[in-house]
Structures are given as C-alpha cells and as structure tokens.
Design a protein around this motif. Structure first.
Motif, mmCIF file in Angstrom:
data_model
loop_
_atom_site.group_PDB
_atom_site.id
_atom_site.type_symbol
_atom_site.label_atom_id
_atom_site.label_comp_id
_atom_site.label_asym_id
_atom_site.label_seq_id
_atom_site.Cartn_x
_atom_site.Cartn_y
_atom_site.Cartn_z
ATOM 1 N N ARG A 68 39.502 -6.845 -49.287
ATOM 2 C CA ARG A 68 40.762 -6.686 -48.571
ATOM 3 C C ARG A 68 41.256 -5.249 -48.663
ATOM 4 N NH1 ARG A 68 45.798 -10.804 -48.133
ATOM 5 N NH2 ARG A 68 47.436 -9.311 -47.617
ATOM 6 N N ILE A 69 41.624 -4.688 -47.524
ATOM 7 C CA ILE A 69 42.197 -3.346 -47.441
ATOM 8 C C ILE A 69 43.628 -3.505 -46.923
ATOM 9 C CG2 ILE A 69 41.979 -1.012 -46.497
ATOM 10 C CD1 ILE A 69 39.571 -1.773 -48.142
ATOM 11 N N ASP A 70 44.601 -3.344 -47.808
ATOM 12 C CA ASP A 70 46.009 -3.499 -47.403
ATOM 13 C C ASP A 70 46.544 -2.184 -46.850
ATOM 14 O OD1 ASP A 70 46.814 -6.255 -48.026
ATOM 15 O OD2 ASP A 70 46.255 -5.722 -50.081
ATOM 16 N N ILE A 71 47.136 -2.277 -45.675
ATOM 17 C CA ILE A 71 47.678 -1.099 -44.995
ATOM 18 C C ILE A 71 49.194 -1.230 -44.930
ATOM 19 C CG2 ILE A 71 47.654 0.222 -42.843
ATOM 20 C CD1 ILE A 71 44.824 -0.791 -42.394
ATOM 21 N N LYS A 72 49.883 -0.215 -45.412
ATOM 22 C CA LYS A 72 51.339 -0.254 -45.494
ATOM 23 C C LYS A 72 51.986 0.102 -44.155
ATOM 24 C CE LYS A 72 51.163 1.250 -50.337
ATOM 25 N NZ LYS A 72 51.568 2.314 -51.294
ATOM 26 N N ARG A 73 53.273 -0.133 -44.102
ATOM 27 C CA ARG A 73 54.041 0.315 -42.938
ATOM 28 C C ARG A 73 53.930 1.834 -42.823
ATOM 29 N NH1 ARG A 73 57.388 -3.871 -41.370
ATOM 30 N NH2 ARG A 73 57.681 -5.490 -42.953
ATOM 31 N N ILE A 74 53.964 2.334 -41.610
ATOM 32 C CA ILE A 74 53.864 3.778 -41.397
ATOM 33 C C ILE A 74 55.169 4.432 -41.867
ATOM 34 C CG2 ILE A 74 53.375 5.593 -39.729
ATOM 35 C CD1 ILE A 74 52.205 3.427 -37.891
ATOM 36 N N ALA A 75 55.041 5.526 -42.571
ATOM 37 C CA ALA A 75 56.224 6.232 -43.073
ATOM 38 C C ALA A 75 57.080 6.733 -41.907
ATOM 39 C CB ALA A 75 55.801 7.409 -43.951
ATOM 40 N N VAL A 76 58.395 6.739 -42.122
ATOM 41 C CA VAL A 76 59.338 7.175 -41.086
ATOM 42 C C VAL A 76 59.002 8.579 -40.605
ATOM 43 C CG1 VAL A 76 61.739 7.815 -40.648
ATOM 44 C CG2 VAL A 76 61.219 5.680 -41.824
ATOM 45 N N GLU A 77 58.694 9.479 -41.557
ATOM 46 C CA GLU A 77 58.412 10.863 -41.165
ATOM 47 C C GLU A 77 57.140 10.981 -40.339
ATOM 48 O OE1 GLU A 77 57.450 10.376 -45.647
ATOM 49 O OE2 GLU A 77 58.997 9.753 -44.213
ATOM 50 N N ASP A 78 56.153 10.103 -40.593
ATOM 51 C CA ASP A 78 54.914 10.136 -39.806
ATOM 52 C C ASP A 78 55.157 9.662 -38.377
ATOM 53 O OD1 ASP A 78 53.248 11.130 -41.824
ATOM 54 O OD2 ASP A 78 52.905 9.144 -42.666
ATOM 55 N N ILE A 79 55.971 8.614 -38.229
ATOM 56 C CA ILE A 79 56.298 8.130 -36.881
ATOM 57 C C ILE A 79 57.112 9.183 -36.138
ATOM 58 C CG2 ILE A 79 57.631 6.435 -35.574
ATOM 59 C CD1 ILE A 79 56.858 4.334 -37.580
ATOM 60 N N ALA A 80 58.105 9.746 -36.815
ATOM 61 C CA ALA A 80 58.952 10.751 -36.164
ATOM 62 C C ALA A 80 58.127 11.958 -35.724
ATOM 63 C CB ALA A 80 60.069 11.191 -37.115
ATOM 64 N N ARG A 81 57.251 12.431 -36.600
ATOM 65 C CA ARG A 81 56.424 13.596 -36.254
ATOM 66 C C ARG A 81 55.513 13.285 -35.068
ATOM 67 N NH1 ARG A 81 54.895 14.565 -40.872
ATOM 68 N NH2 ARG A 81 52.974 13.344 -40.913
ATOM 69 N N SER A 82 54.944 12.090 -35.042
ATOM 70 C CA SER A 82 54.055 11.718 -33.939
ATOM 71 C C SER A 82 54.815 11.582 -32.628
ATOM 72 C CB SER A 82 53.330 10.409 -34.271
ATOM 73 O OG SER A 82 52.460 10.583 -35.374
ATOM 74 N N LEU A 83 56.054 11.092 -32.696
ATOM 75 C CA LEU A 83 56.867 10.997 -31.477
ATOM 76 C C LEU A 83 57.154 12.380 -30.908
ATOM 77 C CD1 LEU A 83 59.440 8.232 -32.508
ATOM 78 C CD2 LEU A 83 57.710 8.041 -30.720
ATOM 79 N N VAL A 84 57.412 13.329 -31.793
ATOM 80 C CA VAL A 84 57.677 14.696 -31.342
ATOM 81 C C VAL A 84 56.420 15.325 -30.763
ATOM 82 C CG1 VAL A 84 58.293 17.022 -32.103
ATOM 83 C CG2 VAL A 84 59.579 15.053 -32.956
#
Length: 387
Positions: free
Chosen positions: A212-228
């Motif tokens: 099993r490979i558990d993947i966490k929620r994406i960090a807020v800063e990573d989502i924000a940076r990708s949106l920009v």
C-alpha cells in the motif's frame, strides 16, 4: 509523463524512486488517498519512470540509449506503449450482445481521449465519456481474462510490463478471484498498480498481496502555486481556491469553472436562508420542489456543501482568516449572514443537513425531506437571531 507534472507529492515520488534505486519494486502496489490527491497521476508518472522516460544516471538505474528513450517518450506521450496496460470499469452499451464479455478495450478510444486531457479526473467524467446515462460501471470477468492474456506475453521492450488498474474496487467477484491468481504468481518483471478510492471494498486476499502506498492531500501551497503557473490565476485567488479545495486538485479546477456545481449550490443555499429568514412558506415550497428534481447523488453533494457552509459561517464569526475556508463569493454572503449561525443553532443546523443526507441515501421522498429542511431552517434562524 514526468513526475514534474504531478502536483505536489514530493515525498511519495522520492519513496518510489528509492525503490528503483534499491531494486525492490513490488510486483503489486495499491495507491490510496483522498479524492483529488493525484493517485492516478502518481501511478502514471511512476509507470513512465519504470518504462524509461524519466530515468537519470544518478539514480543508479540503467540509462536507455538516447534513440530508444525518445521512442519510449513518444509512445508514452500518447499512452500507447506496448508494455503499459490500463484496466478500468466500463458499462455495457445498449444493443451489446449478452454473450460479449466487456473489457477496457471496448472503450480504449474514449479512455485515451480522456487521458490526453490530463491524469486528474473523476468517475463522473469517465461515465460521461462513455455516455453511461444511469448505468453503473464495473470491471467484469472478461477484463481479468484480458489482463492475464496480455501479461503472459513477453515484454516488447525487454523491460517491465505494467498494468494500471483504476478503481479495482469495482471488480465483480469472479473477476477479482481470477485476478488473484496472477497476483500470487506474476510473470517476470510485471508490476500491478492499483489506484483505489475505497480499498475496504477490495478482497482482503488481494489487499494482502499488494504494497500500500498512501498519498496525502495536496498541500495548499502546491495547489496555489500550480494554479498560478498552470492556470494563470492571480495569487490571492489561487490561495483562496487552494484552501477551499481541501487538498484536491480536482476541486480546485472545478472552482475555476464559472458554471461549476458549487456555484449552483451556493445560490440554492442563499435562497434557502433568505426565504427562511422572511418566513416565505410558499416560496420555500417551490424551493424544495426545485431541488427535489436533482438526482439523489447531486442532492447529497448539495447537502454536504450546505454542511460545509454552516461550519464556515460559524467560524467566520471569530474573525480569524486562518480558520475560514471560503471562496470570495461565499465570503461576500457570509459578511452579512454569518451572525445568524452561532452557538444557538450551529449544531442543530448541522444535524438537520446530516440527517437529510442519510434520509436521501435511504431513498426517502426528497420533496418531504427538503420541505422539512426549509421549515426547520425558519425555526433555527429565529433561534440564531436571538443570540
């Protein structure tokens, strides 16, 4: 596809690359995590890495010759590598002969078209791509036969053979039991990657044979940076959307869509609260009839959204921006409305919407459920206004 195209998840990427460096890649892995965290993106990037696209000399892995690497990259760009196989739930279109065993190959064109748009997608999007209407997609026994047949062949490129199974929990019993056999004795250098939303629905015997490979929620800063960077969103809006998305890139992208479902839900929430405040029973009855026309799944999503807004409006009263996760439109409404959600009614409102989600899930009459919500909201707003 490179790991650089995956949003966030650096920790998982490092773990997977380390497996390759130490030559201990499991023959079967199960990628698990919350909705929208990028499980499929990670699996596809790792499959590309194993097949040669992203290998670097410092990884300690054998570097492909340049011409061969370009060839692999070209095939993976179209997801047509002969040693990479996808398995996913499908429907049975009207008119299909009953003796035909449906497989992923029956919808191969639609699948590749969806993958070309990116590795972040939902089952609803896939059902739409198949024109499923009200049909439920599943993975049947024909699929397990197809997987076994494909993986029994020798690797065309002399390396790994990889099978990515999206939503394996949708396998029926016959398919799961057949697949179990190949998981117990997989062909040489064969890797299964199961991308799972609800691992608890898988056979325990299958779960026990996967790492099993558990993947966490994406960090807020990573989502924000990708949106920009990817969507050219201004920084303030990007941060707001990233906070509301709650670790899901899919939710973040949906927030950018001017016609997204949550905007409709916000309108319905505002209408409910305003009509309840005015005690307009006649209009509230029309409101309940309108939302009862939604499908049950949409009704449950709307009620879950209402639950979130109750919480956010309550927290808004503390005047601490760090505690509030709202879009600009939601906050504009909360500015004047939030004071009506307080200690006098926040628990009752939350229980009201939570109970409605349960009732709708149990096939209760939706007109009655929503009219009951409307009438009780009047009482609870009166309680809140006295606080």
């Amino acid at each position: 596809m490179n790991f650089s195209e995956v949003i966030g998840q650096d920790e998982v990427r490092q773990r997977l690359v380390q497996m390759v460096r130490e030559d201990r890649v499991p023959h079967a892995m199960m990628f698990c995590g919350p909705h929208g965290c990028g499980k499929m993106a990670v699996a596809m990037a790792f499959a590309s890495y194993l097949l040669g696209e992203g290998r670097q000399p410092e990884d300690g892995t054998e570097m492909l010759p340049e011409s061969a690497r370009h060839n692999v990259e070209a095939m993976l760009a179209k997801w047509s590598h002969p040693d990479l196989h996808f398995s996913y739930p499908v429907i049975r279109p009207a008119g299909t002969a009953s003796e035909h065993k449906m497989t992923s190959d029956d919808f191969g064109k639609e699948w590749k078209t969806m993958l070309a748009e990116g590795p972040y997608f939902t089952i609803d999007k896939w059902l739409g791509a198949m024109n499923a209407a009200n049909q439920q997609a599943q993975i049947g026994v024909g699929e397990s036969d197809s997987i076994i047949r494909k993986l029994s062949l020798k690797s065309s490129q002399g390396g790994y053979k990889i099978c990515i199974i999206w939503l394996p929990e949708r396998m029926n019993g016959e398919c799961a039991n057949k697949l179990l056999k190949i998981l117990e004795e997989p062909p040489h250098r064969t890797v299964f990657m199961m991308v799972c939303e609800e691992p608890g629905k898988l056979l325990e015997t299958i779960r026990s044979r996967t790492q099993r490979i558990d993947i966490k929620r994406i960090a807020v800063e990573d989502i924000a940076r990708s949106l920009v960077e990817r969507r050219l969103v201004d920084e303030d809006t990007a941060v707001r959307i990233a906070r509301v998305a709650d670790g899901s890139w899919i939710k973040a992208v949906e927030e950018l869509d001017t016609g997204n479902e949550n905007r409709t839900f916000l309108d319905m929430f505002i209408m409910l609260m305003r009509l309840a405040y005015k005690r307009d029973i006649k209009s509230l009855k029309k409101w309940s009839e309108a939302v009862s026309g939604y499908g049950r799944e949409k009704q449950k999503r709307m009620l879950a959204y209402f639950l979130r807004l109750v919480r956010e409006n309550f927290m808004y009263n503390f005047r601490n921006p760090e505690l509030v996760y709202m879009t600009r439109d939601e906050e504009d409404f909360a500015r004047n409305f939030a004071r009506f959600i307080n200690e006098a009614n926040v628990m009752e409102l939350s229980e009201l919407f939570g109970r409605a989600i349960r009732d709708i899930g149990q096939n209760a009459n939706s007109k009655i459920v929503f009219f009951d919500i409307a009438l009780n909201t009047i009482v609870m707003l009166v309680q809140g206004s006295r606080q």
